[in-house]
Write a protein that holds these residues in place. Sequence first.
Motif, PDB file in Angstrom:
ATOM      1  N   ARG A  61     -16.864 -16.188  15.669  1.00 55.48           N
ATOM      2  CA  ARG A  61     -17.319 -15.290  14.966  1.00 55.48           C
ATOM      3  C   ARG A  61     -18.299 -14.416  15.049  1.00 55.48           C
ATOM      4  O   ARG A  61     -18.440 -13.069  15.158  1.00 55.48           O
ATOM      5  CB  ARG A  61     -17.222 -15.561  13.371  1.00 55.48           C
ATOM      6  N   TYR A  86     -21.991 -24.160  17.803  1.00 58.31           N
ATOM      7  CA  TYR A  86     -22.347 -23.174  16.439  1.00 58.31           C
ATOM      8  C   TYR A  86     -21.137 -21.948  16.349  1.00 58.31           C
ATOM      9  O   TYR A  86     -19.768 -22.508  17.076  1.00 58.31           O
ATOM     10  CB  TYR A  86     -23.266 -21.918  17.041  1.00 58.31           C
ATOM     11  N   ASP A  87     -20.920 -20.971  15.692  1.00 60.41           N
ATOM     12  CA  ASP A  87     -19.836 -20.362  15.361  1.00 60.41           C
ATOM     13  C   ASP A  87     -19.811 -18.979  16.475  1.00 60.41           C
ATOM     14  O   ASP A  87     -19.869 -18.597  15.743  1.00 60.41           O
ATOM     15  CB  ASP A  87     -19.322 -19.725  13.803  1.00 60.41           C
ATOM     16  N   VAL A  88     -19.554 -19.280  17.692  1.00 61.92           N
ATOM     17  CA  VAL A  88     -19.817 -18.317  18.394  1.00 61.92           C
ATOM     18  C   VAL A  88     -18.767 -17.546  18.463  1.00 61.92           C
ATOM     19  O   VAL A  88     -18.672 -16.107  18.699  1.00 61.92           O
ATOM     20  CB  VAL A  88     -19.829 -18.893  19.789  1.00 61.92           C
TER      21      VAL A  88
END
Lengths: 500, 364
Positions: free
Chosen positions: B151, B147-149
């Motif tokens: 951002r 997951y794009d943590v």
Amino acid sequence: MSCTPAVAAPTYPSREKRQADLVAALAEILPFGSILFRKEDTVPYECDGLTAYRCSPMVVVLPETEVQVAATLELCHRMGAPIIARGAGTGLSGGALPHQWGVILSLAKFNKILKIDTAGCVAIVQCGVRNAAISEAAAPYGLYYAPDPSSQIACTIGGNVAENAGGIHCLKYGLTLHNVLRVRGFMVDGEPVEFGSQALDAAGLDLISVIVGSEGMLAVISEVTVKLIPKPRLARCIMASFGDIESAGAAVASVIARGIIPAGLELMDRAMTAAVDAFVHADYDLDAAAILLCESDGTPEEVAEEIARMEAVLSEAGASRIEVSRDEAQRLKFWSGRKNAFPASGGISPDYMCMDSTIPRKRLAQMLRAIEQMQGKYGLRCVNVFHAGDGNLHPLILFDAQVPDEMRRCELFGADILETSVRLGGTISGEHGVGVEKLNSMCVQFSPAERAQFLAVKRAFDPLELLNPGKVIPTLHRCAEYGKMHVHRGMLPFPDLPRF
Amino acid sequence: MDQHDPALERLIDRIHHARSQRAPVDIRGGGTKAFYGEPPRGEPLDTSGLAGISSYDPSELVVTARAGTALADLETALEERGQCLPFEPPRFSSGGTVGGMVAAGLSGPARANLGAVRDHVLGVTLLNGRGEVLTFGGQVTKNVAGYDVSRLIAGSLGILGVICEVSLKVLPVSPATRTLCFDWDEDRALEQLHTWGSQPLPLSASAWHEGELHVRLAGAAAAVSAACTQLGGTELAAEAATSQWLSLRDHTQQFFALGEAQLAGGERLWRLSVPATAARVKLPGRQLIEWHGAQRWWRTTAAAREVRGAAAQVGGHATMIRGVDKSDGVFTPVSDVLMRIHRGLKQAFDPACIFNPGRLYAEL
């Protein structure tokens, strides 16, 4: 290859009984024709674009309304059934691979473009709308949707959001994340939810950032609001040949270092150009060790200025031949080879595995040399096509699944490429996602604490872990096993055992 | 980043201590945005010890800097190589840090065309509430592993963790920049901006205030010059234009100057984030419009409910940027389902609830 690993082993008396219970319950809320469960009907859903992995789903549902989606989710949640949302099934990492105890939620019927707002430069579309269909609908207004994964004629926007899809043009125009304003959908229990907004930001945490690229594990998407951008007046493409791969790699870095952001910057090695040229006759320079495609778009003045600068940099970097597209027909011809790289590989080998990783641009040549050595090590050929501008590699490993051991060697070859990417300062997936394909490689890139944090993020959205369970985040146990296997790479004990 | 860095180890010790005592900490870089968000609580946790640019290779278009690095130093280093942070982060006063910039998530005039802070965050190393050093994302533009943590951290106001280091995508400075001026009322200005917005023009910023529209064009010299001819208007001298966009970015323009007397009189500065094509927002007070209509600043004495209502009516939200009375909340409340996710995420990163409690929403 078999199904996604179960997070917890279910305790149902039998698969048949469980299936009958689920079908009976679903029949209460969906038209009977929207429920598929006989083996012959569910076969098309056994895999996605990663065909080497297959699993028979328990049930497939094809709802037609948002109310039906919500009811399906609510029911599955209540019955504890895993749910795997599916768009066009073109994903390359097995993100839509069924779960043997799960329900495939096909969103294929959500295929309407709801609104094109030309003044606001946005489109509101249902999740099952094809990527290319958005640009087609916006074209009469001089607008288009920029992210263009190579599967764009088939893949859906819902799937693009789930994977944070990229494409040739994302160097200049960004990934899916940068081009999506709002996502509507449902939580795992069927509750409606909206992430992002029609404004440029939304109140609270920037949740749309984690939703995009979450591979169907946090929520189910039903509608997407995307940005449209004005179509450039002109695009021209340079095809540059290089006598060795090092100077091609260095040329890529030089273009960027000079402050130029091309609309596309792609690299193909000799083996790849030979394969595609035989396939589409794109007039590629077959003597070159590598060719670069370097595109400029914008106003005619802008393009003229940029093309001149690009030509200068490329010849300074040692290009042996430079050709600039004269007109749109020739530009499209240059690109036809690149866009057909995958099917062309199918023409020269019975099977191929498309890898996807990203490395810093300056490591391109180093990576290509490493891949060349791996070909000998694993006894398989590999052809290379890169989104060089952003360091995103797509080595295509050629193999024959009918030849004993080739599939296994192919997987080891792939894992080696991914690990080398991490070692060179990159990542195991640039745009295809982790799915089931790269679960092992996640153990290499992330520490146990980082993986535990990912899992905690998932549970914040989906406490029971029913949405696409078992994908993306490997279990501690799996990583421990993988760590052990590593020591003996190439001499695996029990190579026929499925390993998840 | 080096996990045995003494400055990092000190932070980890502080976190363990705070956690065992359940004592909140107020994460601080330069302290230049203390006014932003709900009032800070807890003992200050200073990140300025983690300073310096860790790596910068212009041909990679990526810079990695530790959280306490002065934003001004970072931007100077980029400028020396002809590059910039395209989202033009505001500097409300000197001393702001890279960590604070990411945590606040605020972007300047170019945001509508070139993206926000979060669009340029490629990776982050942070300390979670257990004192674990975690790295998400990386130093490459295309990265979908997990997951794009990183951002998610942008704009999280420190409630999820202590930012230690960030990697940012940078861009070359545009070869040419010019600013045009038009004497138009609000409706005409917005209508024209939207017409231009759907054409392939090198727009990079716009600002409308009291009958005057400024439009900035940036890109290849030939494209900018062709666009100037097409758009018309009066051109602003380069130096004046630069200082004007800077003063807009940093809120040093007259419009943003709320003195003691005005604040005491109940006047507040609001940021309304709305769809660019939203209908005219009607409130008592004065307005300044940026981002081609998508960001509308209001100086008003109107009640919070009225301001939020006006934003909601056109599909947006409102944030109180400056004001004395924050009792009505700084940020627009989110829906119940989103708040449930917010609480889940807070629990996931900071189970003991020690990081900047209440800074974003009272219950987090």
